[in-house]
Design a protein around this motif. Structure first.
Motif, short mmCIF file in Angstrom:
data_model
loop_
_atom_site.label_atom_id
_atom_site.label_comp_id
_atom_site.label_asym_id
_atom_site.label_seq_id
_atom_site.Cartn_x
_atom_site.Cartn_y
_atom_site.Cartn_z
N TYR A 307 34.93 38.77 32.22
CA TYR A 307 35.75 39.95 32.49
C TYR A 307 35.56 40.44 33.92
O TYR A 307 36.52 40.79 34.60
N LYS A 310 37.39 38.18 36.24
CA LYS A 310 38.83 38.43 36.16
C LYS A 310 39.21 39.66 36.96
O LYS A 310 40.20 39.65 37.71
N ARG A 311 38.42 40.72 36.86
CA ARG A 311 38.71 41.95 37.60
C ARG A 311 38.61 41.72 39.10
O ARG A 311 39.41 42.24 39.88
N ARG A 312 37.60 40.93 39.51
CA ARG A 312 37.47 40.62 40.94
C ARG A 312 38.67 39.83 41.44
O ARG A 312 39.19 40.08 42.53
N GLU A 314 41.70 39.82 40.16
CA GLU A 314 42.87 40.70 40.19
C GLU A 314 42.82 41.62 41.40
O GLU A 314 43.85 41.87 42.05
N ALA A 315 41.63 42.14 41.70
CA ALA A 315 41.48 43.02 42.85
C ALA A 315 41.78 42.27 44.14
O ALA A 315 42.42 42.79 45.06
#
Length: 332
Positions: A307, A310-312, A314-315
């Motif tokens: 997770y 994934k956030r990295r 997306e950022a």
């Protein structure tokens, strides 16, 4: 004289000056390898003890006699988990990884407090752990708030406040039981009989058999010897036992007017050595349960890592898009 020695001398001198002045060593400061290794060993053992220490009382979570007692016990277990996390975080500032520390624990290469290798046979044990075990922990840990290593000292401030609350909770539970039936009073006395000597051994071996104490005190990691802390604990606990109405299982216990302290008997140090070697009543069970919990929780750690990745991603993609729009705007 070699070049590394020439470089280390002024650094070591500065380190010793800071420690002698009762100032804090911080993670980016130079420190001797032996100082770092001592801290890693002590903080890791402390962190492991907080995590393993949830097991004896967790044995009674589903069997606590009331919803109130269940909530109190659950809150305490949650606190202990938090203490373990604070301490693992403090250890990580020394350049070690908590996954590595956990692996050393479940493989038997690192230890935890001997006290958690004893069984909790009745619900009175929960109260006695709060009173005696957490009471001993307070005696041992309050001086650590003045430890020379900053992250460890700061973690201990909150931990000691919560341990003090746990000690009062345990004592309140025992007072309630002692106001109950004869069976309940006998249950409390039995628990005190079983936990008194292991609680005294929590402070470690006697000073003449404690090879690390002198150096730890010189570095201001420890502030008192094992025997000094043990005496402080006995002097604090005897009046509480008298008020509670229980008998401490030590025929040698007597007030020494000249010293202004309580004399007490010698713990069975051979028992402590056996427990430390992994031959206590619950050593195998404690480590096996910790290993099983670690393995069963692998999917949670993997999901958290995925997770975060994934956030990295997306950022990063969002940031690239913003820059592209700005460039296009500038072209127009």
């Amino acid at each position: 004289m070699s070049a590394p020695q020439m470089v280390d001398q002024p650094l070591e001198g500065h380190f010793e000056t800071v420690v002698a002045a009762e100032q804090r060593i911080e993670p980016r400061d130079w420190m001797p390898d032996a100082y770092r290794a001592t801290l890693v060993r002590q903080i890791a053992q402390h962190a492991h003890s907080e995590i393993i220490g949830m097991q004896p009382e967790g044995n009674w979570l589903t069997r606590a006699p009331s919803l109130r007692r269940k909530a109190i016990l659950l809150a305490k277990a949650q606190d202990e988990a938090g203490h373990g996390l604070y301490l693992y975080a403090a250890a990580e500032t020394l350049g070690v990884d908590r996954a590595e520390l956990t692996d050393k624990l479940i493989s038997g290469r690192q230890k935890y407090s001997s006290i958690f290798n004893y069984p909790t046979l009745t619900f009175a044990d929960v109260g006695v752990i709060g009173w005696l075990v957490d009471g001993a922990a307070i005696c041992n840990q309050v001086p650590l708030c003045r430890c020379s290593y900053g992250p460890y000292a700061r973690a201990m401030v909150r931990i000691c406040k919560e341990e003090s609350f746990h000690q009062r909770q345990g004592y309140e539970l025992l007072m309630t039981l002692m106001r109950g039936t004869d069976t309940q009073r006998r249950m409390v006395q039995d628990a005190v009989d079983r936990w008194w000597w292991p609680s005294l051994m929590m402070f470690g071996p006697p000073d003449d058999d404690s090879p690390n104490t002198a150096q730890s005190m010189a570095w201001r990691i420890k502030r008192h010897t094992n025997d000094e802390l043990r005496q402080r604990f006995v002097d604090m606990t005897v009046p509480q036992a008298q008020h509670l109405g229980v008998t401490l299982p030590d025929p040698a216990l007597s007030w020494n007017e000249e010293r202004g302290s309580w004399d007490f008997g010698e713990p069975d140090w051979s028992e402590l050595k056996q427990v430390i070697k992994g031959q206590g009543p619950c050593n195998t069970q404690r480590v096996e349960r910790r290993r099983a919990a670690h393995e069963d929780g692998a999917w949670v750690r993997e999901a958290a890592v995925a997770y975060a990745a994934k956030r990295r991603a997306e950022a990063g993609a969002g940031g690239a898009g913003d820059h592209r729009d700005e460039d296009e705007g500038a072209g127009r």
